[in-house]
Design an enzyme around this catalytic site. Structure first.
Site, PDB file in Angstrom:
ATOM      1  CG  LEU A 140      -2.174  -1.138   1.270  1.00  0.00           C
ATOM      2  CD1 LEU A 140      -2.820  -0.966   2.812  1.00  0.00           C
ATOM      3  CD2 LEU A 140      -3.026  -1.136   0.087  1.00  0.00           C
ATOM      4  N   GLY A 165       7.692   4.223   3.479  1.00  0.00           N
ATOM      5  CA  GLY A 165       7.995   5.368   4.249  1.00  0.00           C
ATOM      6  C   GLY A 165       9.311   5.095   4.955  1.00  0.00           C
ATOM      7  N   GLY A 169       9.304   2.115   7.215  1.00  0.00           N
ATOM      8  CA  GLY A 169       9.009   0.737   6.432  1.00  0.00           C
ATOM      9  C   GLY A 169       7.985   0.696   5.427  1.00  0.00           C
ATOM     10  CE  LYS A 176       3.749   2.316   9.449  1.00  0.00           C
ATOM     11  NZ  LYS A 176       3.661   3.551   9.738  1.00  0.00           N
ATOM     12  CG  ASP A 219       6.209  10.946  13.873  1.00  0.00           C
ATOM     13  OD1 ASP A 219       6.255  10.216  12.960  1.00  0.00           O
ATOM     14  OD2 ASP A 219       6.547  12.170  13.517  1.00  0.00           O
TER      15      ASP A 219
END
Length: 673
Positions: free
Chosen positions: A19, A22, A25, A42, A136
């Site tokens: 999908l 980044g 990962g 992820k 974050d």
């Protein structure tokens, strides 16, 4: 060409299609083979998965992350560690992220921006109440479940603590890391991050949604961006003054000025329609200069930032894992056993405790057995009765000779005789907590039964409470401890700052005022036959606990009920009759000294209680204010303070749980000064 077959992830999941990618990962669409449900997986980069620090810390926080349940939080379902792959299985959200929406539309209307940021703040408020920070917050981590923003439930905040784990593992080796455009000034100044820092990042997000860029983005390095966070005012956006006031509070340089996540969300949603329904702005250009705010007035050490490759975008999270050298736990050919509190973290299985040496029982017959065939049955029964009577008489005589004539009480079935007991009680702590420890040592089984009772006074109190259960002496490993009822986790030194061995974090529930709660443990311990050894061990356990709580390296929020020494009442400087609502701030004073980095209660009028206040005072119900200002102040509901007229001498008193404290004197000036 045939489609690519699914790739396995552990034994339960299979990766279907990629999908996105980044800095951390790759994100895959995955299928649960057992249920058939699709998830988002992820898969962290291999250098993160090979870093034992990251893996260990994520496993520790796994229960927290999987326990976060909120409509605006992407739920974590599972964790897979397989070779050099670390996979995090989460809810699958198909609507893309807010970064993609900004790329398509440039900016958002005030109403859409408030819907997004309000939902993010709701998610943060829930996480903060569970002791979890995000660290974050940015458009890439805000997902949209659908194309429309009319439903706040369509906004999902993801990646809780994942960047935090990577950052904390590498910060020692590489300096300050993260997403420079969203990092708060206190992180650059002091290396500190708190719930208020997450609110600051949400303010950067709101600014970006309204203006199409972050406030301090522009030419320069990550160091330049960090300097702007500390010293520059955010460039003014052409929005309504009321919206800008809320945004400015979120971006205040002083984290103490920012409202809580819940308070900020409520303030944004209270803005009138005329403010929120204005047309959206065009994308704002970067200013040529930034106005200096003066920052917080504090100087910081130089900020060391890694040289970035030319193709690296400073607006994206760039966390580079680097192995941190450490001494081996054991030499070649050696094995070092870990006791429960010797393990580096609670999440590591510690089964290396040395088992006690087995002692074979020695059986001594109470009477000789005649091998001659018995021919008179009545004589057999008479003999048995005499032997039994002798055994009973001998047991009583032995107990009397040992205890000075007093017979020992009957022991419980299956228990060894209790030879020694001892009781120790601490003085009541300033918070009103009293700790009483009672032990009973059985030399036959070499076990010690420890009961710890926590009692309260004026206020309800909540754990965790620190308890050290040491070995018999400093040369031995921590003993095995079997907590009765519910297992108690080990103290995590890297989180609390307490590195004392054999320490446990007792997870006590809320103990009502003037009540008590107790916990019991069975400890494998060999204290020998000296009756004084039991009292000595108990005094040592209490002393080690008190010493650990008073250490200078203890983190601010660790074991607050046991460490809180006083409460300080602060009011802002320069109070005038124009100050309609006087902000009263309650700050902790620990046994190690005052602490201005966190608050027990930021604003008494907002109705928002901090987690610390819940633990030491039972929440807002445990707080009431009064004034000695000659009627210059009005206090409603015992907490909301209004200024009525000027006075030269004013003080505000506060009952905070078990504390009765008062502010320093201050002046309320008139309009003329």
């Amino acid at each position: 060409m045939s489609p690519t077959p699914p790739r396995p992830l552990g034994s339960r999941y299979e990766l279907l299609d990629l999908l996105g990618t980044g800095a951390m990962g790759e994100v895959w669409r995955a299928r649960d083979r057992e249920t058939g449900q699709e998830r988002a997986a992820k898969v962290l980069r291999s250098e993160f998965a090979r870093d034992t620090e990251i893996v260990t810390r994520f496993i520790q926080e796994r229960s927290i992350l999987m326990g976060l349940r909120h409509p605006n939080i992407v739920r974590v379902h599972d964790l897979v560690v397989e070779g050099d792959r670390l996979g995090i299985l989460m809810d699958l959200v198909d609507g893309g992220d807010v970064r993609g929406r900004l790329r398509a539309d440039g900016t958002m209307t005030g109403r859409d921006a408030v819907v997004v940021v309000g939902a993010v703040l709701d998610a943060l408020a829930e996480a903060h109440s569970q002791g979890c920070l995000h660290r974050d917050v940015k458009p890439d981590n805000v997902l949209l479940d659908g194309a429309l923003l009319a439903d706040p439930g369509a906004v999902k905040l993801s990646d809780f603590s994942i960047a935090k784990l990577a950052q904390e593992s590498t910060v020692m080796a590489t300096g300050l890391l993260g997403t420079p455009g969203y990092m708060p000034p206190e992180l650059f100044l002091h290396g500190q991050f708190s719930a208020a820092s997450d609110v600051y990042a949400a303010g950067i997000l709101l600014y970006e949604l309204l203006g199409g860029r972050t406030p301090f983005a522009g030419p320069g390095t990550a160091h330049t961006v960090g300097h702007r966070h500390v010293m520059a005012e955010p460039p003014r956006l052409p929005v309504d003054d009321r919206l800008w006031h809320v945004l400015g509070t979120m971006l205040d340089k002083d984290p103490r000025v920012r409202l809580t996540a819940a308070g900020t969300a409520r303030t944004l949603r209270d803005l009138p329609d005329a403010v929120l329904d204005r047309p959206r702005l065009p994308v704002q250009g970067h200013p040529e200069t930034w106005a200096t705010s003066g920052g917080t007035g504090e100087r910081s050490e130089p900020i060391h930032v890694q040289e970035r490759p030319a193709a690296l975008d400073p607006g994206v999270t760039n966390l580079h894992a680097a192995p941190v050298a450490s001494a081996p736990l054991a030499g070649t050919g050696q094995v070092r056993a870990w006791g429960p509190a010797d393990a580096p973290d609670e999440g590591v299985t510690s089964v290396g405790r040395a088992a006690p040496e087995h002692q074979a029982p020695v059986l001594t017959p109470g009477a000789a057995v005649d091998a001659t065939p018995v021919r008179r049955p009545w004589l057999v029964w008479l003999t048995v009765a005499v032997v039994l009577l002798g055994l009973i008489s001998g047991g009583v005589a032995f107990a009397q000779s040992r205890d000075g004539g007093a017979a020992a009480p009957p022991e419980a079935p299956g228990k060894g005789a209790v030879a020694t007991t001892a009781v120790q009680a601490d003085d009541a702590r300033p918070s009103g907590l009293t700790v009483t420890r009672e032990v009973a040592f059985d030399p036959a089984s070499r076990t010690l039964r420890l009961t710890v009772r926590y009692a309260t006074q004026k206020a309800a109190l909540t754990g965790p409470f620190l308890e050290v259960v040491p070995a018999a002496d400093d040369t031995q490993q921590c003993p095995a401890v079997d907590w009765q009822g519910a297992p108690q986790p080990s103290n995590i030194g890297r989180t609390t700052g307490i590195l004392t061995a054999c320490a446990y974090a007792i997870q006590a529930p809320t103990i009502p005022a003037q009540s008590s709660w107790e916990v019991t443990a069975v400890v494998d311990l060999d204290l020998g036959d000296d009756p004084e050894a039991v009292s000595t061990w108990l005094e040592r356990a209490a002393g080690l606990t008190a010493e650990a709580l008073g250490g200078a390296s203890v983190q601010p929020s660790a074991y607050p009920v046991q460490r809180l020494a006083d409460v300080r009442v602060d009011v802002p400087a320069g109070v005038t009759v124009r100050t309609r609502n006087l902000r009263v701030v309650l700050r902790p004073v620990w046994v190690s000294g005052p602490d201005d980095s966190i608050t027990l209660l930021y604003d008494s009028s907002t109705g928002q209680s901090s987690g610390l206040l819940d633990q030491v005072a039972g929440g807002l119900e445990g707080v009431s204010l009064d004034e000695s200002c000659g009627g210059a102040l009005s206090i409603s509901r015992q907490r909301a303070v209004s200024v009525l007229r000027p006075t030269e001498d004013c003080r505000i008193g506060a009952d905070v749980g078990n504390f009765d404290v008062e502010s320093s004197p201050f002046t309320i000036s008139s309009l003329g000064g």
